[in-house]
Design a protein around this motif. Structure first.
Motif, PDB file in Angstrom:
ATOM      1  N   ASP A   1       0.829  -1.204   0.000  1.00  0.00           N
ATOM      2  CA  ASP A   1       0.000   0.000   0.000  1.00  0.00           C
ATOM      3  C   ASP A   1       0.869   1.262   0.000  1.00  0.00           C
ATOM      4  OD1 ASP A   1      -2.487   1.451   0.238  1.00  0.00           O
ATOM      5  OD2 ASP A   1      -1.966   1.762   2.357  1.00  0.00           O
ATOM      6  N   GLN A   2       1.906   1.268   0.836  1.00  0.00           N
ATOM      7  CA  GLN A   2       2.799   2.426   0.909  1.00  0.00           C
ATOM      8  C   GLN A   2       3.557   2.603  -0.408  1.00  0.00           C
ATOM      9  OE1 GLN A   2       2.813   4.686   3.188  1.00  0.00           O
ATOM     10  NE2 GLN A   2       4.591   5.878   2.584  1.00  0.00           N
ATOM     11  N   ASP A   3       4.020   1.513  -0.980  1.00  0.00           N
ATOM     12  CA  ASP A   3       4.721   1.588  -2.266  1.00  0.00           C
ATOM     13  C   ASP A   3       3.817   2.163  -3.354  1.00  0.00           C
ATOM     14  OD1 ASP A   3       7.000   0.518  -1.092  1.00  0.00           O
ATOM     15  OD2 ASP A   3       6.715  -1.495  -1.951  1.00  0.00           O
ATOM     16  N   GLN A   4       2.546   1.764  -3.349  1.00  0.00           N
ATOM     17  CA  GLN A   4       1.596   2.303  -4.330  1.00  0.00           C
ATOM     18  C   GLN A   4       1.394   3.797  -4.114  1.00  0.00           C
ATOM     19  OE1 GLN A   4      -1.854  -0.206  -3.789  1.00  0.00           O
ATOM     20  NE2 GLN A   4      -1.079  -1.762  -5.194  1.00  0.00           N
ATOM     21  N   TRP A   5       1.274   4.203  -2.863  1.00  0.00           N
ATOM     22  CA  TRP A   5       1.097   5.629  -2.573  1.00  0.00           C
ATOM     23  C   TRP A   5       2.326   6.403  -3.048  1.00  0.00           C
ATOM     24  CZ3 TRP A   5       3.647   9.294   0.400  1.00  0.00           C
ATOM     25  CH2 TRP A   5       2.986  10.500   0.549  1.00  0.00           C
TER      26      TRP A   5
END
Length: 165
Positions: free
Chosen positions: A101-105
């Motif tokens: 999720d953080q990588d996508q953000w």
């Protein structure tokens, strides 16, 4: 401690309309998350209070931009601090989900900021720079809210790193 929550629980649950609103409007806007108790707590955070004070004392567009730009790295530091703290509570599967999720953000960060700039430039006017700074600040703040809402599940009395330096 490990989480009993499924990995899907780490999908951000924010109202997309909030991401483009200046921070001063967040308290009266639609909630950032579905957790009403967290939303009430987050609405009283010390960063927004300091930002409101700085922006209310600004009398020129340059001062308004400077006020917002001062707090962009503050929210950025908060979200990464919270991310690290949250990792200590999660199971291996939830860590993978949160990292994804953080990588996508992060992968969408520069595109989002570019869109913020484009929209402000298209609107034009003397407040375009203020809109860019405010909306960039709001973008980081919204991500921090997502992460802090997750941390709130484990640490309901969490503190911000702001003001602890």
């Amino acid at each position: 401690e490990s989480s009993s929550q499924p990995a899907e629980s780490f999908v951000p649950q924010i109202n997309s309309d909030d991401e483009s609103m200046p921070p001063d409007d967040h308290a009266s806007s639609a909630p950032l998350t579905e957790n009403e108790d967290f939303n009430l707590l987050f609405a009283r955070n010390p960063i927004d209070q300091a930002y409101r004070a700085a922006s209310q004392s600004a009398s020129t567009t340059q001062e308004m931009v400077a006020a917002a730009e001062k707090f962009i790295p503050v929210w950025k530091a908060e979200l990464y601090s919270c991310y690290g703290r949250l990792m200590g509570y999660l199971s291996a599967n939830d860590i993978v989900a949160l990292k994804r999720d953080q990588d996508q953000w992060e992968a969408g960060l520069w595109g989002a900021i570019s869109q913020i700039r484009s929209e402000a430039e298209a609107a034009g006017g003397s407040m375009a720079q203020v809109a860019v700074a405010d909306n960039t600040l709001s973008y980081y703040r919204a991500r921090a809210a997502v992460l802090y809402e997750q941390l709130y599940r484990y640490e309901p009395d969490f503190t911000y790193i702001y003001g602890q330096e």
